[in-house]
Design a protein around this motif. Sequence first.
Motif, PDB file in Angstrom:
ATOM      1  N   ALA A 260      -7.274   0.985  -3.380  1.00 37.37           N
ATOM      2  CA  ALA A 260      -8.346   0.088  -2.935  1.00 37.37           C
ATOM      3  C   ALA A 260      -8.795  -0.824  -4.071  1.00 37.37           C
ATOM      4  CB  ALA A 260      -9.519   0.897  -2.395  1.00 37.37           C
ATOM      5  N   GLN A 261      -8.893  -0.278  -5.258  1.00 36.76           N
ATOM      6  CA  GLN A 261      -9.296  -1.083  -6.411  1.00 36.76           C
ATOM      7  C   GLN A 261      -8.228  -2.113  -6.769  1.00 36.76           C
ATOM      8  OE1 GLN A 261     -10.096   1.989  -9.291  1.00 36.76           O
ATOM      9  NE2 GLN A 261     -12.198   2.322  -8.546  1.00 36.76           N
ATOM     10  N   VAL A 262      -6.972  -1.697  -6.755  1.00 32.16           N
ATOM     11  CA  VAL A 262      -5.873  -2.601  -7.108  1.00 32.16           C
ATOM     12  C   VAL A 262      -5.769  -3.741  -6.090  1.00 32.16           C
ATOM     13  CG1 VAL A 262      -3.345  -2.789  -7.261  1.00 32.16           C
ATOM     14  CG2 VAL A 262      -4.533  -0.890  -8.372  1.00 32.16           C
ATOM     15  N   VAL A 263      -5.840  -3.404  -4.819  1.00 32.30           N
ATOM     16  CA  VAL A 263      -5.643  -4.384  -3.759  1.00 32.30           C
ATOM     17  C   VAL A 263      -6.921  -5.189  -3.491  1.00 32.30           C
ATOM     18  CG1 VAL A 263      -4.960  -4.644  -1.330  1.00 32.30           C
ATOM     19  CG2 VAL A 263      -3.833  -2.958  -2.754  1.00 32.30           C
ATOM     20  N   GLY A 264      -8.070  -4.606  -3.820  1.00 35.27           N
ATOM     21  CA  GLY A 264      -9.334  -5.297  -3.607  1.00 35.27           C
ATOM     22  C   GLY A 264      -9.873  -5.182  -2.200  1.00 35.27           C
TER      23      GLY A 264
ATOM     24  N   ALA B  98     -11.567  -2.103   0.860  1.00 37.08           N
ATOM     25  CA  ALA B  98     -12.272  -0.829   1.001  1.00 37.08           C
ATOM     26  C   ALA B  98     -11.279   0.321   1.171  1.00 37.08           C
ATOM     27  CB  ALA B  98     -13.205  -0.878   2.212  1.00 37.08           C
ATOM     28  N   GLU B  99     -11.705   1.518   0.794  1.00 36.64           N
ATOM     29  CA  GLU B  99     -10.851   2.707   0.941  1.00 36.64           C
ATOM     30  C   GLU B  99     -10.444   2.917   2.390  1.00 36.64           C
ATOM     31  OE1 GLU B  99     -12.134   6.291  -1.092  1.00 36.64           O
ATOM     32  OE2 GLU B  99     -13.185   5.048  -2.565  1.00 36.64           O
TER      33      GLU B  99
ATOM     34  N   VAL C 215       0.837  -1.206   0.000  1.00 34.93           N
ATOM     35  CA  VAL C 215       0.000   0.000   0.000  1.00 34.93           C
ATOM     36  C   VAL C 215       0.874   1.259   0.000  1.00 34.93           C
ATOM     37  CG1 VAL C 215      -1.653   1.295   1.419  1.00 34.93           C
ATOM     38  CG2 VAL C 215      -2.018  -1.132   1.006  1.00 34.93           C
ATOM     39  N   VAL C 216       1.935   1.261   0.787  1.00 34.53           N
ATOM     40  CA  VAL C 216       2.842   2.413   0.832  1.00 34.53           C
ATOM     41  C   VAL C 216       3.517   2.601  -0.525  1.00 34.53           C
ATOM     42  CG1 VAL C 216       5.001   3.275   1.832  1.00 34.53           C
ATOM     43  CG2 VAL C 216       3.228   2.353   3.318  1.00 34.53           C
ATOM     44  N   ALA C 217       3.964   1.509  -1.111  1.00 35.58           N
ATOM     45  CA  ALA C 217       4.622   1.595  -2.420  1.00 35.58           C
ATOM     46  C   ALA C 217       3.665   2.127  -3.483  1.00 35.58           C
ATOM     47  CB  ALA C 217       5.159   0.230  -2.835  1.00 35.58           C
TER      48      ALA C 217
ATOM     49  N   VAL D 260      -7.479   0.845   3.223  1.00 29.40           N
ATOM     50  CA  VAL D 260      -6.243   1.437   2.683  1.00 29.40           C
ATOM     51  C   VAL D 260      -5.776   2.565   3.596  1.00 29.40           C
ATOM     52  CG1 VAL D 260      -5.219   2.732   0.765  1.00 29.40           C
ATOM     53  CG2 VAL D 260      -6.758   0.814   0.294  1.00 29.40           C
ATOM     54  N   LYS D 261      -6.682   3.422   4.004  1.00 31.39           N
ATOM     55  CA  LYS D 261      -6.319   4.527   4.893  1.00 31.39           C
ATOM     56  C   LYS D 261      -5.730   4.008   6.201  1.00 31.39           C
ATOM     57  CE  LYS D 261      -9.753   7.745   3.097  1.00 31.39           C
ATOM     58  NZ  LYS D 261     -10.990   8.485   3.397  1.00 31.39           N
ATOM     59  N   ALA D 262      -6.349   2.974   6.756  1.00 31.63           N
ATOM     60  CA  ALA D 262      -5.868   2.403   8.015  1.00 31.63           C
ATOM     61  C   ALA D 262      -4.485   1.782   7.825  1.00 31.63           C
ATOM     62  CB  ALA D 262      -6.856   1.358   8.528  1.00 31.63           C
ATOM     63  N   GLN D 263      -4.283   1.077   6.712  1.00 29.49           N
ATOM     64  CA  GLN D 263      -2.981   0.468   6.439  1.00 29.49           C
ATOM     65  C   GLN D 263      -1.893   1.532   6.276  1.00 29.49           C
ATOM     66  OE1 GLN D 263      -2.021  -2.862   6.232  1.00 29.49           O
ATOM     67  NE2 GLN D 263      -4.017  -3.301   7.114  1.00 29.49           N
ATOM     68  N   LEU D 264      -2.220   2.615   5.570  1.00 27.59           N
ATOM     69  CA  LEU D 264      -1.249   3.706   5.407  1.00 27.59           C
ATOM     70  C   LEU D 264      -0.912   4.340   6.755  1.00 27.59           C
ATOM     71  CD1 LEU D 264      -2.602   5.426   2.175  1.00 27.59           C
ATOM     72  CD2 LEU D 264      -0.373   4.321   2.438  1.00 27.59           C
ATOM     73  N   HIS D 265      -1.925   4.566   7.557  1.00 24.93           N
ATOM     74  CA  HIS D 265      -1.711   5.171   8.874  1.00 24.93           C
ATOM     75  C   HIS D 265      -0.800   4.289   9.729  1.00 24.93           C
ATOM     76  CE1 HIS D 265      -2.561   7.304  12.603  1.00 24.93           C
ATOM     77  NE2 HIS D 265      -2.778   6.123  13.136  1.00 24.93           N
TER      78      HIS D 265
END
Length: 60
Positions: free
Chosen positions: A26-30, A32-33, A11-13, A36-41
């Motif tokens: 979110a679309q690439v990884v499959g 929810a948005e 996700v960071v990359a 993705v936000k939680a993973q980035l945080h």
Amino acid sequence: MRRLPERQARVVALRYAGDLSVREIAQVVGVAEGTVKAQLHTARARLQAFLEATERRERP
């Protein structure tokens, strides 16, 4: 980046090297948005903690 779990590293990359939006990631990884936000945080917090610990060890 090697210290991050695989999903967080991906996700960071995608965000910073790939310059993708949260929606695009979110679309690439499959997922929810919000996921993705939680993973980035979480990834940014882990990286910050690692950098701070490294800096403390390098100080005289």
